[in-house]
Design an enzyme around this catalytic site. Sequence first.
Site, PDB file in Angstrom:
ATOM      1  N   GLY A 130      15.135 -25.628  11.005  1.00 27.20           N
ATOM      2  CA  GLY A 130      14.010 -25.580  10.057  1.00 27.20           C
ATOM      3  C   GLY A 130      14.196 -26.626   8.971  1.00 27.20           C
ATOM      4  O   GLY A 130      15.296 -26.801   8.466  1.00 27.20           O
ATOM      5  N   ARG A 134      22.953 -44.886   2.439  1.00 28.44           N
ATOM      6  CA  ARG A 134      23.409 -45.787   1.363  1.00 28.44           C
ATOM      7  C   ARG A 134      24.937 -45.773   1.243  1.00 28.44           C
ATOM      8  O   ARG A 134      25.542 -46.817   0.994  1.00 28.44           O
ATOM      9  CB  ARG A 134      22.729 -45.423   0.057  1.00 28.44           C
ATOM     10  N   ARG A 180      14.093 -27.430  16.973  1.00 27.34           N
ATOM     11  CA  ARG A 180      15.122 -26.485  17.425  1.00 27.34           C
ATOM     12  C   ARG A 180      15.199 -26.699  18.936  1.00 27.34           C
ATOM     13  O   ARG A 180      14.283 -26.340  19.654  1.00 27.34           O
ATOM     14  CB  ARG A 180      14.704 -25.050  17.132  1.00 27.34           C
ATOM     15  N   ASP A 183      22.995 -23.036  10.745  1.00 29.99           N
ATOM     16  CA  ASP A 183      24.096 -22.603  11.614  1.00 29.99           C
ATOM     17  C   ASP A 183      23.881 -22.939  13.092  1.00 29.99           C
ATOM     18  O   ASP A 183      24.828 -23.313  13.782  1.00 29.99           O
ATOM     19  CB  ASP A 183      24.454 -21.131  11.399  1.00 29.99           C
ATOM     20  N   THR A 188      19.208 -25.817   4.737  1.00 31.14           N
ATOM     21  CA  THR A 188      18.410 -24.648   5.099  1.00 31.14           C
ATOM     22  C   THR A 188      17.990 -23.936   3.823  1.00 31.14           C
ATOM     23  O   THR A 188      18.773 -23.858   2.878  1.00 31.14           O
ATOM     24  CB  THR A 188      19.186 -23.656   6.006  1.00 31.14           C
ATOM     25  N   ILE A 189      16.781 -23.403   3.821  1.00 28.17           N
ATOM     26  CA  ILE A 189      16.347 -22.686   2.613  1.00 28.17           C
ATOM     27  C   ILE A 189      17.022 -21.312   2.516  1.00 28.17           C
ATOM     28  O   ILE A 189      16.973 -20.681   1.472  1.00 28.17           O
ATOM     29  CB  ILE A 189      14.803 -22.506   2.561  1.00 28.17           C
ATOM     30  N   ASP A 190      17.664 -20.863   3.599  1.00 28.64           N
ATOM     31  CA  ASP A 190      18.151 -19.478   3.643  1.00 28.64           C
ATOM     32  C   ASP A 190      19.430 -19.229   2.845  1.00 28.64           C
ATOM     33  O   ASP A 190      19.740 -18.083   2.521  1.00 28.64           O
ATOM     34  CB  ASP A 190      18.402 -19.049   5.102  1.00 28.64           C
ATOM     35  N   ASP A 240      22.406 -19.168   3.845  1.00 26.01           N
ATOM     36  CA  ASP A 240      23.192 -18.153   4.550  1.00 26.01           C
ATOM     37  C   ASP A 240      24.479 -18.685   5.171  1.00 26.01           C
ATOM     38  O   ASP A 240      25.091 -18.017   5.994  1.00 26.01           O
ATOM     39  CB  ASP A 240      22.320 -17.500   5.639  1.00 26.01           C
ATOM     40  N   ARG A 288      -2.674  -3.275  -9.484  1.00 28.82           N
ATOM     41  CA  ARG A 288      -2.312  -3.194  -8.072  1.00 28.82           C
ATOM     42  C   ARG A 288      -0.801  -3.355  -7.888  1.00 28.82           C
ATOM     43  O   ARG A 288      -0.145  -4.014  -8.684  1.00 28.82           O
ATOM     44  CB  ARG A 288      -3.004  -4.313  -7.277  1.00 28.82           C
ATOM     45  N   MET A 325      10.888 -15.604   2.884  1.00 28.70           N
ATOM     46  CA  MET A 325      11.684 -15.975   4.054  1.00 28.70           C
ATOM     47  C   MET A 325      13.176 -15.705   3.827  1.00 28.70           C
ATOM     48  O   MET A 325      13.573 -15.184   2.788  1.00 28.70           O
ATOM     49  CB  MET A 325      11.465 -17.447   4.375  1.00 28.70           C
ATOM     50  N   ARG A 382      15.213 -15.388   7.019  1.00 34.42           N
ATOM     51  CA  ARG A 382      15.683 -14.900   8.327  1.00 34.42           C
ATOM     52  C   ARG A 382      16.405 -13.561   8.132  1.00 34.42           C
ATOM     53  O   ARG A 382      15.800 -12.636   7.653  1.00 34.42           O
ATOM     54  CB  ARG A 382      16.567 -15.949   8.984  1.00 34.42           C
ATOM     55  N   GLU A 395       9.751  -5.547  -9.703  1.00 38.25           N
ATOM     56  CA  GLU A 395      10.056  -4.134  -9.909  1.00 38.25           C
ATOM     57  C   GLU A 395      11.016  -3.620  -8.839  1.00 38.25           C
ATOM     58  O   GLU A 395      11.644  -2.584  -9.000  1.00 38.25           O
ATOM     59  CB  GLU A 395       8.761  -3.310  -9.881  1.00 38.25           C
ATOM     60  N   SER A 402       0.868  -1.665 -12.302  1.00 37.04           N
ATOM     61  CA  SER A 402       0.911  -2.868 -11.460  1.00 37.04           C
ATOM     62  C   SER A 402       2.372  -3.192 -11.255  1.00 37.04           C
ATOM     63  O   SER A 402       3.222  -2.800 -12.057  1.00 37.04           O
ATOM     64  CB  SER A 402       0.185  -4.033 -12.126  1.00 37.04           C
ATOM     65  N   GLN A 419       7.247 -21.839   1.407  1.00 38.25           N
ATOM     66  CA  GLN A 419       8.599 -21.933   0.825  1.00 38.25           C
ATOM     67  C   GLN A 419       9.412 -23.075   1.414  1.00 38.25           C
ATOM     68  O   GLN A 419      10.434 -23.475   0.875  1.00 38.25           O
ATOM     69  CB  GLN A 419       9.370 -20.623   1.067  1.00 38.25           C
TER      70      GLN A 419
HETATM   71  O1  F6P Z   1      15.859 -20.860   8.677  1.00 39.65           O
HETATM   72  C1  F6P Z   1      14.780 -21.255   7.890  1.00 39.65           C
HETATM   73  C2  F6P Z   1      13.576 -20.406   8.173  1.00 39.65           C
HETATM   74  O2  F6P Z   1      12.526 -20.833   7.329  1.00 39.65           O
HETATM   75  C3  F6P Z   1      13.783 -18.892   8.022  1.00 39.65           C
HETATM   76  O3  F6P Z   1      13.760 -18.460   6.688  1.00 39.65           O
HETATM   77  C4  F6P Z   1      12.661 -18.362   8.873  1.00 39.65           C
HETATM   78  O4  F6P Z   1      12.964 -17.080   9.359  1.00 39.65           O
HETATM   79  C5  F6P Z   1      12.573 -19.367   9.986  1.00 39.65           C
HETATM   80  O5  F6P Z   1      13.164 -20.570   9.506  1.00 39.65           O
HETATM   81  C6  F6P Z   1      11.173 -19.670  10.450  1.00 39.65           C
HETATM   82  O6  F6P Z   1      11.253 -20.560  11.503  1.00 39.65           O
HETATM   83  P1  F6P Z   1      10.019 -21.344  12.122  1.00 39.65           P
HETATM   84  O7  F6P Z   1       9.585 -22.384  11.148  1.00 39.65           O
HETATM   85  O8  F6P Z   1      10.536 -21.911  13.378  1.00 39.65           O
HETATM   86  O9  F6P Z   1       8.929 -20.322  12.314  1.00 39.65           O
END
Ligand code: F6P
Length: 322
Positions: free
Chosen positions: A11, A25, A72, A103, A126-128, A130, A163, A170, A172, A188, A216, A255
Amino acid sequence: MKHIGVLTSGGDSPGMNACVRAVVRTATLNDIQVTGFYRGYEGLMENDGVPLTRYDVRNIIHRGGTFLQTARSQEFRTPEGRAKAAANLRAQGIEGLVVIGGDGSFTGAKFLSEEHGIAVMGCPGTIDNDLFGTDYTIGYQTAVDTAVEAVDKIRDTAASHNRLFFVEVMGRDAGFIALRTGIAAGAEGVLIPETPTDINRLVGYLKTDFQKKRRSGIIIVAEGDDGGGAYDVAQKVQSEFPDWETKVTVLGHTQRGGKPNAFDRILASRMGHAAVLALREGRTREMVGVQGNQIAYVPLEQAIKHHATISPYLLELVDALS
Ligand code: F6P
């Protein structure tokens, strides 16, 4: 080492371009030639690469996504796919590879290196957040900024209508984005996969709130939470509060996009720089991480096998301040 390759894989994450720029560079400064491969391992197997000079990476440090594109790859999971990629690298005299990804990408890099003797260094993109062995991954902080900005906007409308919003973020199977977003946006409640989700506890808490006429609110739900996604949790909670209107927003790929913030640009620049210096020193099969603001080298095996751990302190903080 006279020639290296670079690719972005898995991703995309904000800051990948800044990392490629730093790789190119730093390599150029050290008289190392660079080939950039398109679409991650797909481009490596198809030999779809382009020579990159320091001028080719001008004006990209601020751009989201990855100009090398990403994928991927299923084929690269097979020994045949990796053999194809290694043959392409050897034919061009490429001895080292910088892989910017998560990973899954690092698992592929590790196999490529073990099976074919190619030196590899990973930069965690990776944004995760992890990956084990680094406090931060490239793109994570920007993703949190994006989520917080969205939740701030949702709060305005939530408060105007009394509301209760469930906002899915996201990550994963990790709750890092959810936890930080929850703290920064004053949520909250935050539901993450690392802790068992107790809907009754959440309902109990919301009942007190509801009775106090604080009608809310925002609950952040990590996409991998064991209570299900935001829709599932919202449905369960709604059945306990027939008179309270609940809404769901899934932030999804917003995101992943957008320009990297300054933190991610600097992190990516440091990591790309360190990866090339490491290859030059003969290091291999490691990920460049940051630990306590210092660059650290972590064996790929460790980075992918273990998950980074959620801070118990931050979990307490969410509870204390909600
Ligand atoms: O690993 C990055 C991520 O954005 C996860 O947070 C999310 O579960 C997954 O990739 C989504 O993957 P795709 O863009 O293949 O739907």
